[in-house]
Write an enzyme that holds these catalytic residues in place. Sequence first.
Site, PDB file in Angstrom:
ATOM      1  N   ARG A 108       0.886  -1.179   0.000  1.00  0.00           N
ATOM      2  CA  ARG A 108       0.000   0.000   0.000  1.00  0.00           C
ATOM      3  C   ARG A 108       0.907   1.207   0.000  1.00  0.00           C
ATOM      4  NH1 ARG A 108      -5.311   1.367   3.539  1.00  0.00           N
ATOM      5  NH2 ARG A 108      -6.082  -0.015   1.898  1.00  0.00           N
ATOM      6  N   HIS A 135      -7.487   0.932  -6.379  1.00  0.00           N
ATOM      7  CA  HIS A 135      -7.661   0.037  -5.232  1.00  0.00           C
ATOM      8  C   HIS A 135      -8.384  -1.229  -5.713  1.00  0.00           C
ATOM      9  CE1 HIS A 135      -7.794  -1.280  -1.212  1.00  0.00           C
ATOM     10  NE2 HIS A 135      -8.644  -0.434  -0.667  1.00  0.00           N
ATOM     11  N   GLN A 138     -10.152  -3.837  -3.328  1.00  0.00           N
ATOM     12  CA  GLN A 138     -11.420  -3.362  -2.788  1.00  0.00           C
ATOM     13  C   GLN A 138     -12.564  -3.677  -3.747  1.00  0.00           C
ATOM     14  OE1 GLN A 138     -12.158  -1.700   0.280  1.00  0.00           O
ATOM     15  NE2 GLN A 138     -14.172  -2.342  -0.444  1.00  0.00           N
ATOM     16  N   ASP A 226     -17.324   7.254  -0.936  1.00  0.00           N
ATOM     17  CA  ASP A 226     -16.076   7.037  -0.198  1.00  0.00           C
ATOM     18  C   ASP A 226     -15.757   8.360   0.491  1.00  0.00           C
ATOM     19  OD1 ASP A 226     -13.621   6.060   0.748  1.00  0.00           O
ATOM     20  OD2 ASP A 226     -12.607   6.204  -1.194  1.00  0.00           O
ATOM     21  N   CYS A 265     -16.292   1.563   0.895  1.00  0.00           N
ATOM     22  CA  CYS A 265     -15.125   0.717   1.196  1.00  0.00           C
ATOM     23  C   CYS A 265     -14.704   0.799   2.653  1.00  0.00           C
ATOM     24  CB  CYS A 265     -13.968   1.104   0.273  1.00  0.00           C
ATOM     25  SG  CYS A 265     -13.313   2.762   0.555  1.00  0.00           S
ATOM     26  N   ARG A 293     -13.505  -8.700   1.753  1.00  0.00           N
ATOM     27  CA  ARG A 293     -12.090  -8.460   1.433  1.00  0.00           C
ATOM     28  C   ARG A 293     -11.308  -9.758   1.620  1.00  0.00           C
ATOM     29  NH1 ARG A 293     -10.042  -3.303   1.629  1.00  0.00           N
ATOM     30  NH2 ARG A 293      -8.225  -4.329   0.745  1.00  0.00           N
TER      31      ARG A 293
HETATM   32  N1   CP Z   1     -11.134  -0.215   2.563  1.00  0.00           N
HETATM   33  C1   CP Z   1      -9.847  -0.302   2.965  1.00  0.00           C
HETATM   34  O1   CP Z   1      -8.930  -0.514   2.176  1.00  0.00           O
HETATM   35  O2   CP Z   1      -9.690  -0.154   4.306  1.00  0.00           O
HETATM   36  P1   CP Z   1      -8.311   0.014   5.108  1.00  0.00           P
HETATM   37  O3   CP Z   1      -7.759   1.365   4.768  1.00  0.00           O
HETATM   38  O4   CP Z   1      -8.710  -0.098   6.550  1.00  0.00           O
HETATM   39  O5   CP Z   1      -7.363  -1.066   4.671  1.00  0.00           O
HETATM   40  N1  NVA Z   2      -9.959   6.741  -1.024  1.00  0.00           N
HETATM   41  C1  NVA Z   2      -9.535   6.270   0.275  1.00  0.00           C
HETATM   42  C2  NVA Z   2      -9.726   4.804   0.399  1.00  0.00           C
HETATM   43  C3  NVA Z   2      -9.364   4.250   1.735  1.00  0.00           C
HETATM   44  C4  NVA Z   2      -9.514   2.757   1.825  1.00  0.00           C
HETATM   45  C5  NVA Z   2      -8.078   6.655   0.495  1.00  0.00           C
HETATM   46  O1  NVA Z   2      -7.267   6.524  -0.443  1.00  0.00           O
HETATM   47  O2  NVA Z   2      -7.757   7.095   1.585  1.00  0.00           O
END
Ligand code: CP
Ligand code: NVA
Length: 308
Positions: A108, A135, A138, A226, A265, A293
């Site tokens: 990530r 993502h 997700q 989101d 998400c 997930r």
């Molecule tokens: N939706 C998602 O990716 O959550 P986290 O940021 O908690 O991993």
């Molecule tokens: N769009 C959000 C998703 C988090 C899972 C971010 O990038 O923070």
Amino acid sequence: MTRHFLDLSDAGGDAVAAMLADALDRKGARTGWPKGKVDADAPLGGRILGMIFEKASTRTRVSFDVAMRQLGGSAIVMDAGTTQLGRGETIADTARVLSRMVDAIMIRTGDHAKIEELAHYATVPVINGLTDASHPCQIMADLLTLIERGHALPGLEVAWLGDGNNVLHSIIEAAGLMKFNVRIAVPQGYEPDPRWAEAANASGARVTLTRDAAEAASGANVVVTDTWVSMGQDHADDKLAAMAPYQVDPALMARAAAGATFLHCLPAHRGEEVTDAVIDGPQSAVWDEAENRIHAQKSVLRWCFGQL
Ligand code: CP
Ligand code: NVA
């Protein structure tokens, strides 16, 4: 060839469909089991997933760890700040070293170019656990959740409200692969990168953009939103003000088709992009979406290892 999962199109529509079918089967086969019990066939027995987090996470880190345990393997979680990567060791060298120590890498990070560089130098599969651009894991969980709720993906009308962000990019990509339609309602200046919609529209999806939240939601089978402020972005007052008309509340959900599903998400900012009445209401599938997930990523992992 090493199978990386940087975006859904690395797998393609047929493989995404196969992963979703596998995820449904495997989830069903372990109904009622303790969460840590290994699947009967333990398909990733002996395999180790290394996970690097340059941004916060709850769902991604726990779901990948649980996924590996259920598949018979194990996982190592690294917060980048406590690794040498965080002190300037190069992505290329990190890829070379981790490829000798683990069987797959999930990362990530922010800049999508970083994950591409990691995949270039890694000799084991690399999985995108979120970048600023996309993502895909997700959206695998989202598609699984929609199928479970009885939605057929082809021709589905999906409304996206709020910020044109990484999660939306992967939804648009999924639309092109699985042939559903996305109505995007975002304020001026917060549109998604148009390249995603161009690709989806070229492969038979219909991706449209409006400024009008009610128009996007009208008759939609799925309503998705989101956070208005993604990780790494500023909490700018002007952005929050621009987003206000795109809040998903009961009045907006009432415009959607009968039986419409609400997705998010998570983490949610209750009272901003969504109200309590919607996220805690009967149309919300967010807790299934979060659990999924695990199930979706088990199939992504199996695909990366050539098992699907
Ligand atoms: N939706 C998602 O990716 O959550 P986290 O940021 O908690 O991993
Ligand atoms: N769009 C959000 C998703 C988090 C899972 C971010 O990038 O923070």
